[in-house]
Design a protein around this motif. Sequence first.
Motif, PDB file in Angstrom:
ATOM      1  N   GLN A   1       0.844  -1.178   0.000  1.00  0.00           N
ATOM      2  CA  GLN A   1       0.000   0.000   0.000  1.00  0.00           C
ATOM      3  C   GLN A   1       0.883   1.233   0.000  1.00  0.00           C
ATOM      4  OE1 GLN A   1      -3.037   0.022   2.954  1.00  0.00           O
ATOM      5  NE2 GLN A   1      -3.515   2.174   2.686  1.00  0.00           N
ATOM      6  N   VAL A   2       0.511   2.183  -0.846  1.00  0.00           N
ATOM      7  CA  VAL A   2       1.296   3.408  -0.958  1.00  0.00           C
ATOM      8  C   VAL A   2       1.185   4.220   0.314  1.00  0.00           C
ATOM      9  CG1 VAL A   2       1.529   5.587  -2.177  1.00  0.00           C
ATOM     10  CG2 VAL A   2       1.039   3.490  -3.446  1.00  0.00           C
ATOM     11  N   GLN A   3       2.319   4.674   0.793  1.00  0.00           N
ATOM     12  CA  GLN A   3       2.326   5.536   1.967  1.00  0.00           C
ATOM     13  C   GLN A   3       3.261   6.695   1.729  1.00  0.00           C
ATOM     14  OE1 GLN A   3       3.412   3.029   5.284  1.00  0.00           O
ATOM     15  NE2 GLN A   3       1.267   2.586   5.762  1.00  0.00           N
ATOM     16  N   LEU A   4       2.799   7.885   2.092  1.00  0.00           N
ATOM     17  CA  LEU A   4       3.626   9.084   2.045  1.00  0.00           C
ATOM     18  C   LEU A   4       3.759   9.607   3.466  1.00  0.00           C
ATOM     19  CD1 LEU A   4       2.060  10.953  -1.027  1.00  0.00           C
ATOM     20  CD2 LEU A   4       4.036   9.420  -1.008  1.00  0.00           C
ATOM     21  N   GLY A   5       4.962   9.958   3.850  1.00  0.00           N
ATOM     22  CA  GLY A   5       5.173  10.443   5.200  1.00  0.00           C
ATOM     23  C   GLY A   5       6.023  11.694   5.222  1.00  0.00           C
ATOM     24  N   GLU A   6       5.477  12.777   5.791  1.00  0.00           N
ATOM     25  CA  GLU A   6       6.188  14.043   5.869  1.00  0.00           C
ATOM     26  C   GLU A   6       6.931  14.143   7.202  1.00  0.00           C
ATOM     27  OE1 GLU A   6       2.078  14.912   3.987  1.00  0.00           O
ATOM     28  OE2 GLU A   6       2.892  13.822   5.708  1.00  0.00           O
ATOM     29  N   SER A   7       8.008  14.900   7.179  1.00  0.00           N
ATOM     30  CA  SER A   7       8.753  15.214   8.391  1.00  0.00           C
ATOM     31  C   SER A   7       9.428  16.558   8.202  1.00  0.00           C
ATOM     32  CB  SER A   7       9.782  14.125   8.697  1.00  0.00           C
ATOM     33  OG  SER A   7      10.694  13.986   7.629  1.00  0.00           O
ATOM     34  N   GLY A   8       9.900  17.133   9.303  1.00  0.00           N
ATOM     35  CA  GLY A   8      10.663  18.364   9.222  1.00  0.00           C
ATOM     36  C   GLY A   8       9.921  19.613   9.655  1.00  0.00           C
ATOM     37  N   GLY A   9       8.643  19.483   9.977  1.00  0.00           N
ATOM     38  CA  GLY A   9       7.910  20.652  10.434  1.00  0.00           C
ATOM     39  C   GLY A   9       8.348  21.075  11.820  1.00  0.00           C
ATOM     40  N   GLY A  10       7.851  22.231  12.253  1.00  0.00           N
ATOM     41  CA  GLY A  10       8.192  22.712  13.575  1.00  0.00           C
ATOM     42  C   GLY A  10       7.881  24.181  13.733  1.00  0.00           C
ATOM     43  N   LEU A  11       8.435  24.762  14.791  1.00  0.00           N
ATOM     44  CA  LEU A  11       8.249  26.175  15.110  1.00  0.00           C
ATOM     45  C   LEU A  11       9.510  26.943  14.745  1.00  0.00           C
ATOM     46  CD1 LEU A  11       6.704  28.502  16.520  1.00  0.00           C
ATOM     47  CD2 LEU A  11       7.746  27.724  18.668  1.00  0.00           C
ATOM     48  N   VAL A  12       9.349  28.029  14.012  1.00  0.00           N
ATOM     49  CA  VAL A  12      10.493  28.832  13.587  1.00  0.00           C
ATOM     50  C   VAL A  12      10.091  30.305  13.623  1.00  0.00           C
ATOM     51  CG1 VAL A  12       9.876  28.676  11.137  1.00  0.00           C
ATOM     52  CG2 VAL A  12      12.265  29.073  11.801  1.00  0.00           C
ATOM     53  N   ALA A  13      11.042  31.165  13.889  1.00  0.00           N
ATOM     54  CA  ALA A  13      10.790  32.601  13.882  1.00  0.00           C
ATOM     55  C   ALA A  13      10.700  33.123  12.452  1.00  0.00           C
ATOM     56  CB  ALA A  13      11.894  33.328  14.634  1.00  0.00           C
ATOM     57  N   ALA A  14       9.971  34.196  12.276  1.00  0.00           N
ATOM     58  CA  ALA A  14       9.870  34.811  10.949  1.00  0.00           C
ATOM     59  C   ALA A  14      11.263  35.124  10.417  1.00  0.00           C
ATOM     60  CB  ALA A  14       9.034  36.080  11.027  1.00  0.00           C
ATOM     61  N   GLY A  15      11.436  34.839   9.130  1.00  0.00           N
ATOM     62  CA  GLY A  15      12.739  35.017   8.506  1.00  0.00           C
ATOM     63  C   GLY A  15      13.606  33.777   8.529  1.00  0.00           C
ATOM     64  N   GLY A  16      13.195  32.790   9.290  1.00  0.00           N
ATOM     65  CA  GLY A  16      13.967  31.564   9.390  1.00  0.00           C
ATOM     66  C   GLY A  16      13.681  30.587   8.275  1.00  0.00           C
ATOM     67  N   SER A  17      14.264  29.392   8.394  1.00  0.00           N
ATOM     68  CA  SER A  17      14.155  28.360   7.362  1.00  0.00           C
ATOM     69  C   SER A  17      13.786  27.022   7.973  1.00  0.00           C
ATOM     70  CB  SER A  17      15.496  28.211   6.626  1.00  0.00           C
ATOM     71  OG  SER A  17      15.849  29.398   5.960  1.00  0.00           O
ATOM     72  N   LEU A  18      13.133  26.221   7.160  1.00  0.00           N
ATOM     73  CA  LEU A  18      12.855  24.826   7.486  1.00  0.00           C
ATOM     74  C   LEU A  18      12.961  24.020   6.205  1.00  0.00           C
ATOM     75  CD1 LEU A  18       9.679  24.878   9.795  1.00  0.00           C
ATOM     76  CD2 LEU A  18      11.972  24.168  10.472  1.00  0.00           C
ATOM     77  N   ARG A  19      13.283  22.731   6.347  1.00  0.00           N
ATOM     78  CA  ARG A  19      13.237  21.834   5.195  1.00  0.00           C
ATOM     79  C   ARG A  19      12.295  20.687   5.510  1.00  0.00           C
ATOM     80  NH1 ARG A  19      17.577  18.180   1.794  1.00  0.00           N
ATOM     81  NH2 ARG A  19      17.480  16.813   3.625  1.00  0.00           N
ATOM     82  N   LEU A  20      11.261  20.568   4.728  1.00  0.00           N
ATOM     83  CA  LEU A  20      10.332  19.457   4.853  1.00  0.00           C
ATOM     84  C   LEU A  20      10.787  18.319   3.957  1.00  0.00           C
ATOM     85  CD1 LEU A  20       6.881  21.299   4.736  1.00  0.00           C
ATOM     86  CD2 LEU A  20       8.406  20.901   6.689  1.00  0.00           C
ATOM     87  N   SER A  21      10.548  17.100   4.423  1.00  0.00           N
ATOM     88  CA  SER A  21      10.879  15.909   3.655  1.00  0.00           C
ATOM     89  C   SER A  21       9.641  15.035   3.525  1.00  0.00           C
ATOM     90  CB  SER A  21      11.988  15.122   4.350  1.00  0.00           C
ATOM     91  OG  SER A  21      13.156  15.906   4.507  1.00  0.00           O
TER      92      SER A  21
END
Length: 123
Positions: A1-21
């Motif tokens: 069965q196909v499964q997609l799973g996200e990670s990498g979210g969180g809390l960050v201040a304005a102007g910051g960066s995140l990388r989602l996978s």
Amino acid sequence: QVQLGESGGGLVAAGGSLRLSCLAAELHFRFYFMGWFRQTPGKAREFVAAISRSGDDTMYADSVRGRFTISRDNGKNWMYLQMNSLKPEDTAVYYCAADRWTYTTRASEYDYWGQGTQVTVSS
């Protein structure tokens, strides 16, 4: 069965960066167009970015163009969303999605969805 799973979210201040996978399991990943969407309470799911099967072509919502970058690794079944210069209005649950046949911004066209990851940008 196909499964997609996200990670990498969180809390960050304005102007910051995140990388989602997004990891695609049990999927012939290289045959799928992939996309990122986001949703806030009471609103429809919103297109963020999409990438072609090979990764050579990408599309972005106007609100994120120039700040976000979508990419994929077909050898490892991963897709990414690099988010820079984040703004409070980017706060949402972010979803990855897979579409076998159509390279599109329309959420209704996508066949498979992940469970979502929360991104919160503080002002």
